[in-house]
Write a protein that holds these residues in place. Structure first.
Motif, PDB file in Angstrom:
ATOM      1  N   ARG A   1      -8.572  10.109  -5.039  1.00 15.50           N
ATOM      2  CA  ARG A   1      -7.736  11.294  -5.157  1.00 15.50           C
ATOM      3  C   ARG A   1      -7.347  11.811  -3.770  1.00 15.50           C
ATOM      4  NH1 ARG A   1      -7.148  14.869  -9.423  1.00 15.50           N
ATOM      5  NH2 ARG A   1      -6.547  17.005  -8.899  1.00 15.50           N
ATOM      6  N   GLY A   2      -6.062  11.923  -3.516  1.00 11.99           N
ATOM      7  CA  GLY A   2      -5.566  12.463  -2.254  1.00 11.99           C
ATOM      8  C   GLY A   2      -5.619  11.501  -1.082  1.00 11.99           C
ATOM      9  N   ALA A   3      -5.940  10.218  -1.321  1.00  6.18           N
ATOM     10  CA  ALA A   3      -6.060   9.267  -0.211  1.00  6.18           C
ATOM     11  C   ALA A   3      -4.705   9.038   0.449  1.00  6.18           C
ATOM     12  CB  ALA A   3      -6.623   7.944  -0.710  1.00  6.18           C
ATOM     13  N   ASP A   4      -4.704   8.899   1.788  1.00  6.63           N
ATOM     14  CA  ASP A   4      -3.476   8.572   2.499  1.00  6.63           C
ATOM     15  C   ASP A   4      -3.456   7.078   2.813  1.00  6.63           C
ATOM     16  OD1 ASP A   4      -5.064   8.125   4.770  1.00  6.63           O
ATOM     17  OD2 ASP A   4      -4.649  10.091   5.613  1.00  6.63           O
ATOM     18  N   VAL A   5      -2.400   6.637   3.490  1.00  4.26           N
ATOM     19  CA  VAL A   5      -2.209   5.199   3.700  1.00  4.26           C
ATOM     20  C   VAL A   5      -3.326   4.602   4.548  1.00  4.26           C
ATOM     21  CG1 VAL A   5      -0.720   5.561   5.725  1.00  4.26           C
ATOM     22  CG2 VAL A   5      -0.518   3.453   4.384  1.00  4.26           C
ATOM     23  N   ASP A   6      -3.833   5.341   5.533  1.00 10.28           N
ATOM     24  CA  ASP A   6      -4.900   4.801   6.372  1.00 10.28           C
ATOM     25  C   ASP A   6      -6.207   4.669   5.590  1.00 10.28           C
ATOM     26  OD1 ASP A   6      -3.308   4.638   8.730  1.00 10.28           O
ATOM     27  OD2 ASP A   6      -3.506   6.798   8.987  1.00 10.28           O
ATOM     28  N   GLU A   7      -6.523   5.676   4.787  1.00 12.32           N
ATOM     29  CA  GLU A   7      -7.758   5.624   4.006  1.00 12.32           C
ATOM     30  C   GLU A   7      -7.705   4.513   2.962  1.00 12.32           C
ATOM     31  OE1 GLU A   7      -8.678  10.435   4.276  1.00 12.32           O
ATOM     32  OE2 GLU A   7      -7.496   9.611   2.624  1.00 12.32           O
ATOM     33  N   LEU A   8      -6.554   4.371   2.294  1.00 12.31           N
ATOM     34  CA  LEU A   8      -6.440   3.326   1.280  1.00 12.31           C
ATOM     35  C   LEU A   8      -6.434   1.939   1.923  1.00 12.31           C
ATOM     36  CD1 LEU A   8      -6.196   2.650  -1.670  1.00 12.31           C
ATOM     37  CD2 LEU A   8      -3.719   2.949  -1.516  1.00 12.31           C
ATOM     38  N   THR A   9      -5.825   1.812   3.112  1.00 11.11           N
ATOM     39  CA  THR A   9      -5.835   0.531   3.823  1.00 11.11           C
ATOM     40  C   THR A   9      -7.264   0.110   4.152  1.00 11.11           C
ATOM     41  OG1 THR A   9      -3.633   0.872   4.770  1.00 11.11           O
ATOM     42  CG2 THR A   9      -5.096  -0.646   5.923  1.00 11.11           C
ATOM     43  N   GLN A  10      -8.068   1.047   4.641  1.00 10.42           N
ATOM     44  CA  GLN A  10      -9.462   0.726   4.969  1.00 10.42           C
ATOM     45  C   GLN A  10     -10.228   0.285   3.730  1.00 10.42           C
ATOM     46  OE1 GLN A  10      -9.327   0.313   8.411  1.00 10.42           O
ATOM     47  NE2 GLN A  10     -11.426   1.028   8.250  1.00 10.42           N
ATOM     48  N   LEU A  11     -10.014   0.978   2.620  1.00 13.83           N
ATOM     49  CA  LEU A  11     -10.713   0.633   1.389  1.00 13.83           C
ATOM     50  C   LEU A  11     -10.314  -0.759   0.898  1.00 13.83           C
ATOM     51  CD1 LEU A  11     -12.503   1.323  -1.025  1.00 13.83           C
ATOM     52  CD2 LEU A  11     -10.564   2.529  -2.055  1.00 13.83           C
TER      53      LEU A  11
ATOM     54  N   LEU B   1     -11.740  -3.593   3.019  1.00 15.53           N
ATOM     55  CA  LEU B   1     -13.141  -3.869   2.686  1.00 15.53           C
ATOM     56  C   LEU B   1     -13.242  -4.701   1.414  1.00 15.53           C
ATOM     57  CD1 LEU B   1     -16.141  -3.338   3.297  1.00 15.53           C
ATOM     58  CD2 LEU B   1     -15.967  -1.261   1.919  1.00 15.53           C
ATOM     59  N   ARG B   2     -12.498  -4.293   0.373  1.00 19.75           N
ATOM     60  CA  ARG B   2     -12.547  -5.035  -0.889  1.00 19.75           C
ATOM     61  C   ARG B   2     -11.923  -6.426  -0.721  1.00 19.75           C
ATOM     62  NH1 ARG B   2     -13.393  -1.412  -5.138  1.00 19.75           N
ATOM     63  NH2 ARG B   2     -14.770   0.217  -4.323  1.00 19.75           N
ATOM     64  N   GLY B   3     -10.869  -6.530   0.067  1.00 26.52           N
ATOM     65  CA  GLY B   3     -10.215  -7.812   0.270  1.00 26.52           C
ATOM     66  C   GLY B   3     -11.083  -8.809   0.997  1.00 26.52           C
ATOM     67  N   SER B   4     -11.808  -8.346   2.020  1.00 27.28           N
ATOM     68  CA  SER B   4     -12.689  -9.262   2.751  1.00 27.28           C
ATOM     69  C   SER B   4     -13.808  -9.760   1.846  1.00 27.28           C
ATOM     70  CB  SER B   4     -13.260  -8.573   3.991  1.00 27.28           C
ATOM     71  OG  SER B   4     -14.031  -7.434   3.625  1.00 27.28           O
ATOM     72  N   GLY B   5     -14.327  -8.869   0.995  1.00 29.48           N
ATOM     73  CA  GLY B   5     -15.354  -9.291   0.054  1.00 29.48           C
ATOM     74  C   GLY B   5     -14.835 -10.320  -0.936  1.00 29.48           C
TER      75      GLY B   5
ATOM     76  N   ILE C   1       0.840  -1.204   0.000  1.00 31.56           N
ATOM     77  CA  ILE C   1       0.000   0.000   0.000  1.00 31.56           C
ATOM     78  C   ILE C   1       0.868   1.245   0.000  1.00 31.56           C
ATOM     79  CG2 ILE C   1      -1.784   1.256   1.263  1.00 31.56           C
ATOM     80  CD1 ILE C   1      -2.770  -1.409   2.357  1.00 31.56           C
ATOM     81  N   VAL C   2       1.907   1.242   0.826  1.00 32.89           N
ATOM     82  CA  VAL C   2       2.817   2.395   0.898  1.00 32.89           C
ATOM     83  C   VAL C   2       3.476   2.645  -0.451  1.00 32.89           C
ATOM     84  CG1 VAL C   2       4.974   3.235   1.906  1.00 32.89           C
ATOM     85  CG2 VAL C   2       3.237   2.184   3.367  1.00 32.89           C
ATOM     86  N   HIS C   3       3.957   1.594  -1.092  1.00 33.99           N
ATOM     87  CA  HIS C   3       4.669   1.782  -2.352  1.00 33.99           C
ATOM     88  C   HIS C   3       3.729   2.184  -3.481  1.00 33.99           C
ATOM     89  CE1 HIS C   3       8.768   0.574  -1.252  1.00 33.99           C
ATOM     90  NE2 HIS C   3       8.188  -0.232  -0.374  1.00 33.99           N
ATOM     91  N   ALA C   4       2.486   1.747  -3.446  1.00 35.25           N
ATOM     92  CA  ALA C   4       1.515   2.204  -4.445  1.00 35.25           C
ATOM     93  C   ALA C   4       1.290   3.710  -4.327  1.00 35.25           C
ATOM     94  CB  ALA C   4       0.202   1.449  -4.276  1.00 35.25           C
ATOM     95  N   LEU C   5       1.242   4.216  -3.095  1.00 36.59           N
ATOM     96  CA  LEU C   5       1.074   5.658  -2.886  1.00 36.59           C
ATOM     97  C   LEU C   5       2.341   6.421  -3.255  1.00 36.59           C
ATOM     98  CD1 LEU C   5      -0.909   5.632   0.483  1.00 36.59           C
ATOM     99  CD2 LEU C   5      -1.781   6.283  -1.767  1.00 36.59           C
ATOM    100  N   LEU C   6       3.500   5.892  -2.883  1.00 39.31           N
ATOM    101  CA  LEU C   6       4.756   6.559  -3.225  1.00 39.31           C
ATOM    102  C   LEU C   6       4.928   6.686  -4.736  1.00 39.31           C
ATOM    103  CD1 LEU C   6       7.261   4.950  -0.670  1.00 39.31           C
ATOM    104  CD2 LEU C   6       6.423   7.304  -0.673  1.00 39.31           C
TER     105      LEU C   6
END
Length: 754
Positions: free
Chosen positions: A615-625, A628-632, A577-582
């Motif tokens: 747009r503008g998501a940080d690591v915590d917001e992207l982790t939560q998203l 959710l998608r991963g559990s589904g 997740i960190v590297h995708a944002l970087l």
């Protein structure tokens, strides 16, 4: 104004059509061809864009084109001033490009150009936000937001491609591509923009129009549920210098009403018989002499006992084996000739799987699991090959080289339905462990609860990193541990944080469901656990062995699943997740894979879900998203286990795919002389905090001014003595209470909290 440029079939020859009178022109930037400012042209173009009949000399006098089929799209050749565009291209070619690679696309792309401070790009951006936006509003009739444009520089080299998709994302209204190509680019070079027709369920069926790229041509279309398109494969003959360059992105506007997406069947056809475990006792296939039937098809070198050993060793080491020149040369030549001469039926109508004798028939919509299948052929060699690969003799050969107890369904003494051992694989009963991504993940197993109609997860037991970690490091229990304590879920926590699992044994289930030769756990699930799971623990969840035939080969059922927050093989490692944002990736995703022994993130792929990075998501917001998608995705795999196994695929090694290694403390350190302003914002979003030095003191940087916020006037402000300012210079702005620091590209970053 570029009044000397005439857009006509003859490109402004002596007898070419005259340009419209200046009195009918609306003022455009001097960088944009003023032919497009003509009011009559705009009105005529807008009608054709919507499919309305229109006769207009102003439109017909140009090479511009508009059409409403298969969806509304248009082309404006010779769009920008040639000298201006050459200057932009020269500067864009100096930017850092990032590889974009997964099963949907393969190309290179810059970061969003909104953060680029290069003068020519700043000028381009101003024109796009102003005159071009207003022009497209008048040509399409779509209201567009003046402050929201996505803008990237993309490079497609030889064999690069972007497969079928619709661009549909909330707020996107008009997609555009400005081509920056050699003047002699032709259809033979590939890279065309292919437009798809759709069926009654808005699923793409086939390409009905291909737009060949041309230099300095602005191509655009309305983003709707029907706007399925692709970038066809670029064919440059292996040349590294000839590339398809473009500036592309989206204009945003009021979002369209949400719609219901139609689902489709992704099942693969049962071309070969299912292979099932066999309980009978019989001599090993190795002890049998090769049958005459096998020797009629398979090269003699693969029918020797030593070849069996070599193949089996390759399967054990790499989970795959490549058998070159496997078939006899004459059989291969005849079969290949027959298949190459077999036509492909054009996709029509529904896009669902169709069948046709003596032809490859398309299956599935063009944007998901699209392939062709030959169900029957009048060519004798094709039907002979089908009979051979489906024969008990060939299944016996597979049994020999894999050392797995496979049997053909026609063999006596085998479980023809594949679920006679009662382990729950055949009746949909399964259970799973779960954990939250991030710090202190979990691993575990679950079991069915027995009796009647049962829920998907009958019982859940969880392995957490244990209490010794909490005491030693004085940390709060992980969210997984807190959840288990609150819900009364059985939990194992004998692991020390720094201890690997080499000598650890999986626990015996605490609930009922055991008592037989098989463990009561049906499946294990690992999410963000942080430790390598050894082979003996994986094997524990694979006993007794139950073999399933699927595209990945012959693999034991269930075992341990892993939910990984990236589209593998991209970002294998500890911090995807960190590297995708970087790397400023516009799209990431989640993968459900079968856990493999000895290697992280290298198992067979059971499901992948692409996720747009907000747009503008940080690591915590992207982790939560992604959680959710991963559990589904995990629940979907467990609920449709047999079908997911049939459709699973081995994870191939992708050269150049970015990895996601552990983070170092140096990554938090800000070097203002090396980072652009956009780079700083990316690091803050990815790493939560940064470290910088001001006045000989080190500070944690905790909050920044929003990247899109207007920059205040800093000309009369100063804190340090460096004049003119250089990267690392900083000033204090009393108006918003922020410290502004100059970056390597001359941009400024505002800090509001240290």
């Amino acid at each position: 104004m570029r009044s000397s440029v005439t857009l006509g079939p003859d490109n402004g020859g002596a007898d070419g059509p005259a340009t419209p009178p200046p009195a009918k022109r609306a003022k455009l930037s001097s960088m944009v061809n003023d032919v497009y400012s003509d009011e009559a042209f705009r009105k005529a173009f807008a009608k054709r864009f919507r499919g309305l009949p229109e006769e207009s000399a102003a439109l017909d006098a140009t090479s511009a084109a508009a059409c409403a089929e298969p969806f509304c799209h248009g082309r404006l050749p010779d769009f920008f001033d040639a000298q201006f565009l050459a200057r932009v291209l020269r500067d864009l070619e100096q930017l850092t490009l990032y590889p974009k690679s997964n099963d949907l696309y393969e190309f290179h792309q810059s970061a969003d150009l909104k953060g680029c401070k290069v003068p020519s790009v700043v000028e381009l951006r101003a024109v796009m936000y102003g005159e071009v936006l207003r022009l497209l509003e008048s040509l399409t009739g779509i209201p567009l937001h003046p402050d929201t444009i996505d803008l990237n520089f993309s490079v497609y080299g030889d064999a690069d491609v972007l497969l079928c998709h619709d661009d549909e994302l909330e707020g996107r209204r008009v997609a555009f591509i400005l081509y920056l190509l050699p003047g002699d680019w032709s259809a033979a070079d590939g890279g065309a923009l292919d437009l798809f027709a759709v069926n009654e369920r808005c699923q793409p069926t086939r390409v009905v129009k291909s737009l060949t790229p041309s230099n300095n041509c602005l191509t655009f279309f309305e983003v709707t549920e029907k706007s399925f398109h692709q970038v066809a494969e670029v064919v440059c003959g292996g040349s590294s210098r000839r590339k398809r360059l473009s500036i592309s992105g989206w204009f945003h506007g009021p979002p369209l009403p949400p719609r219901t997406r139609h689902m489709f069947d992704l099942a693969l056809p049962p071309l070969l018989p299912s292979l099932v475990p066999c309980d009978r006792q019989e001599p090993s296939p190795r002890e049998r002499a090769p049958s005459d039937y096998l020797s009629q098809w398979i090269s003699p070198s693969y029918l020797r006992a030593e070849a069996d050993c070599a193949i089996n060793a390759s399967l054990e080491a790499d989970s795959c084996a490549v058998l070159k020149e496997f078939l006899l040369p004459d059989k291969y030549a005849c079969l290949r000739q027959a298949l190459c001469n077999t036509p492909v039926v054009a996709a029509e109508g529904s896009g669902d799987a169709v069948t046709s004798d003596n032809a490859f028939s398309p299956c599935g919509p063009a944007n998901a699991r699209h392939y062709e299948v030959l169900t029957r052929s009048d060519e004798a060699i094709v039907e002979e090959a089908r009979a051979f690969f489906s024969s008990p003799e060939f299944v016996g050969y597979l049994r020999a080289v894999t050392e797995l107890d496979l049997a053909h369904p026609d063999d006596r003494g085998c479980h023809g339905d594949g679920d006679g051992d009662g382990d729950g694989d055949g009746d949909g009963d399964s259970s799973s462990s779960s954990s939250s991504p991030g710090d202190g993940g979990g691993s575990g197993g679950g079991s069915g609860s027995g009796g009647g109609a049962r829920p998907l997860i009958g019982r859940l037991e969880v392995v957490c990193k244990g209490s010794t970690q909490d005491k030693r490091h004085k940390r709060q229990p992980s969210p997984v541990k807190q959840y288990c304590l609150a819900k009364g879920i059985p939990m194992y926590q004998q692991l020390d944080f720094h201890e690997n699992l080499k000598h650890w044994s999986a626990p015996e289930p605490r609930g009922d469901g055991g008592g037989g030769s098989r463990p009561a756990f049906d499946v294990g699930v690992v999410v963000s656990f942080g430790l390598m799971i050894p082979a003996h623990v994986i094997d524990y969840f694979m006993e007794p062995p139950r073999v399933v035939f699927n595209r990945a080969g012959w693999q034991m059922s269930r075992g341990i699943l892993n939910v990984h927050p990236s589209l593998l093989p991209v970002y294998r490692g500890a911090n995807p997740i960190v590297h995708a944002l970087l790397n400023d990736d516009p799209v990431t995703g989640v993968t459900v894979q079968q856990l493999s022994a000895g290697r992280f993130d290298a198992g067979a792929l059971l499901d992948q879900v692409a996720v747009e990075v907000p747009r503008g998501a940080d690591v915590d917001e992207l982790t939560q998203l992604l959680a959710l998608r991963g559990s589904g995705a995990l629940l979907a795999v467990l609920a449709d286990w047999e079908q997911r196994w049939r459709n699973s695929s081995p994870q191939l090694q992708a050269e150049g795919a970015p990895a996601a290694p552990k983070l170092s403390l140096e990554m938090h350190q800000l070097d203002w002389t090396a980072l652009t302003a956009h780079d700083v914002h990316l690091r803050k979003r990815a790493l939560r905090f940064l470290v910088s030095q001001f006045s000989q003191k080190r500070f944690k940087v905790l909050e920044l001014v929003d990247e899109d916020a207007p920059l205040p006037d800093l000309s009369n402000l100063s804190l340090d003595t460096r004049t003119p300012p250089v990267p690392g210079s900083y000033v204090f702005c009393k108006a918003n209470g922020a410290i502004y620091v100059m970056c390597a590209d001359g941009g400024w970053v505002g800090i509001t909290r240290l």
